[in-house]
Design a protein around this motif. Structure first.
Motif, PDB file in Angstrom:
ATOM      1  N   ARG A   1       0.823  -1.209   0.000  1.00 32.84           N
ATOM      2  CA  ARG A   1       0.000   0.000   0.000  1.00 32.84           C
ATOM      3  C   ARG A   1       0.860   1.264   0.000  1.00 32.84           C
ATOM      4  NH1 ARG A   1      -5.093  -1.269   3.993  1.00 32.84           N
ATOM      5  NH2 ARG A   1      -5.641  -3.264   3.053  1.00 32.84           N
ATOM      6  N   LEU A   2       1.936   1.236   0.782  1.00 31.50           N
ATOM      7  CA  LEU A   2       2.841   2.384   0.802  1.00 31.50           C
ATOM      8  C   LEU A   2       3.499   2.599  -0.557  1.00 31.50           C
ATOM      9  CD1 LEU A   2       4.484   1.902   4.295  1.00 31.50           C
ATOM     10  CD2 LEU A   2       3.119   3.865   3.569  1.00 31.50           C
ATOM     11  N   PHE A   3       3.926   1.518  -1.199  1.00 34.33           N
ATOM     12  CA  PHE A   3       4.551   1.635  -2.522  1.00 34.33           C
ATOM     13  C   PHE A   3       3.579   2.229  -3.534  1.00 34.33           C
ATOM     14  CE2 PHE A   3       7.468  -2.036  -1.224  1.00 34.33           C
ATOM     15  CZ  PHE A   3       8.492  -1.187  -0.884  1.00 34.33           C
ATOM     16  N   ARG A   4       2.329   1.776  -3.514  1.00 43.14           N
ATOM     17  CA  ARG A   4       1.321   2.288  -4.457  1.00 43.14           C
ATOM     18  C   ARG A   4       1.062   3.775  -4.219  1.00 43.14           C
ATOM     19  NH1 ARG A   4      -2.768  -2.702  -3.733  1.00 43.14           N
ATOM     20  NH2 ARG A   4      -1.666  -4.204  -5.047  1.00 43.14           N
ATOM     21  N   THR A   5       0.900   4.146  -2.958  1.00 38.78           N
ATOM     22  CA  THR A   5       0.629   5.545  -2.640  1.00 38.78           C
ATOM     23  C   THR A   5       1.809   6.430  -3.009  1.00 38.78           C
ATOM     24  OG1 THR A   5      -0.855   4.889  -0.857  1.00 38.78           O
ATOM     25  CG2 THR A   5       0.011   7.143  -0.785  1.00 38.78           C
ATOM     26  N   ALA A   6       3.012   5.977  -2.686  1.00 34.08           N
ATOM     27  CA  ALA A   6       4.211   6.753  -3.022  1.00 34.08           C
ATOM     28  C   ALA A   6       4.333   6.923  -4.534  1.00 34.08           C
ATOM     29  CB  ALA A   6       5.448   6.074  -2.457  1.00 34.08           C
ATOM     30  N   ALA A   7       4.072   5.866  -5.288  1.00 38.48           N
ATOM     31  CA  ALA A   7       4.146   5.941  -6.750  1.00 38.48           C
ATOM     32  C   ALA A   7       3.113   6.928  -7.285  1.00 38.48           C
ATOM     33  CB  ALA A   7       3.949   4.559  -7.360  1.00 38.48           C
ATOM     34  N   ASP A   8       1.920   6.933  -6.694  1.00 42.33           N
ATOM     35  CA  ASP A   8       0.883   7.884  -7.108  1.00 42.33           C
ATOM     36  C   ASP A   8       1.333   9.330  -6.903  1.00 42.33           C
ATOM     37  OD1 ASP A   8      -0.806   5.812  -7.782  1.00 42.33           O
ATOM     38  OD2 ASP A   8      -2.053   5.969  -5.979  1.00 42.33           O
ATOM     39  N   HIS A   9       2.232   9.552  -5.965  1.00 45.21           N
ATOM     40  CA  HIS A   9       2.746  10.886  -5.677  1.00 45.21           C
ATOM     41  C   HIS A   9       4.093  11.148  -6.345  1.00 45.21           C
ATOM     42  CE1 HIS A   9      -0.353  12.127  -2.838  1.00 45.21           C
ATOM     43  NE2 HIS A   9      -0.388  10.863  -2.472  1.00 45.21           N
ATOM     44  N   GLY A  10       4.519  10.234  -7.201  1.00 45.68           N
ATOM     45  CA  GLY A  10       5.743  10.429  -7.957  1.00 45.68           C
ATOM     46  C   GLY A  10       7.027  10.163  -7.198  1.00 45.68           C
ATOM     47  N   LEU A  11       6.946   9.431  -6.091  1.00 37.05           N
ATOM     48  CA  LEU A  11       8.139   9.136  -5.307  1.00 37.05           C
ATOM     49  C   LEU A  11       8.778   7.826  -5.743  1.00 37.05           C
ATOM     50  CD1 LEU A  11       6.794   9.986  -1.752  1.00 37.05           C
ATOM     51  CD2 LEU A  11       8.360  11.347  -3.116  1.00 37.05           C
ATOM     52  N   GLU A  12      10.092   7.803  -5.746  1.00 37.32           N
ATOM     53  CA  GLU A  12      10.826   6.551  -5.989  1.00 37.32           C
ATOM     54  C   GLU A  12      10.719   5.702  -4.718  1.00 37.32           C
ATOM     55  OE1 GLU A  12      15.314   4.878  -6.871  1.00 37.32           O
ATOM     56  OE2 GLU A  12      15.017   7.016  -6.511  1.00 37.32           O
ATOM     57  N   THR A  13      10.525   4.394  -4.900  1.00 40.48           N
ATOM     58  CA  THR A  13      10.398   3.502  -3.750  1.00 40.48           C
ATOM     59  C   THR A  13      11.441   2.398  -3.806  1.00 40.48           C
ATOM     60  OG1 THR A  13       8.734   2.187  -4.916  1.00 40.48           O
ATOM     61  CG2 THR A  13       7.937   3.936  -3.443  1.00 40.48           C
ATOM     62  N   ILE A  14      11.845   1.952  -2.621  1.00 39.53           N
ATOM     63  CA  ILE A  14      12.860   0.911  -2.495  1.00 39.53           C
ATOM     64  C   ILE A  14      12.378  -0.141  -1.513  1.00 39.53           C
ATOM     65  CG2 ILE A  14      15.256   0.400  -1.870  1.00 39.53           C
ATOM     66  CD1 ILE A  14      15.841   3.405  -2.320  1.00 39.53           C
ATOM     67  N   ALA A  15      12.537  -1.397  -1.901  1.00 40.87           N
ATOM     68  CA  ALA A  15      12.265  -2.530  -1.012  1.00 40.87           C
ATOM     69  C   ALA A  15      13.564  -3.274  -0.783  1.00 40.87           C
ATOM     70  CB  ALA A  15      11.241  -3.476  -1.634  1.00 40.87           C
TER      71      ALA A  15
END
Length: 64
Positions: free
Chosen positions: A17-31
């Protein structure tokens, strides 16, 4: 405002959920995940994956 990538140190539904929300806001995400967990849902939902040494749950729990 976040300046830089977002590392989510979780591998459950909340991480996805955090990855999806961050992507919606244009943020790069790392796992993070070991090789044997690279195809897990949290790893696939992230924009970038950083490998952990080890295998299984022990890889996530190894502080070193």
């Amino acid at each position: 405002m976040i300046d830089g990538p977002l590392l989510v140190a979780n591998r459950g539904e909340i991480a996805i959920r955090l990855f999806r929300t961050a992507a919606d806001h244009g943020l790069e995400t790392i796992a993070v995940a070991p090789d044997d967990d690279r195809e897990s849902p949290h790893a696939e939902a992230a924009g970038r994956l950083v490998g952990l040494p080890g295998r299984g749950v022990a890889a996530y729990l190894d502080v070193a």
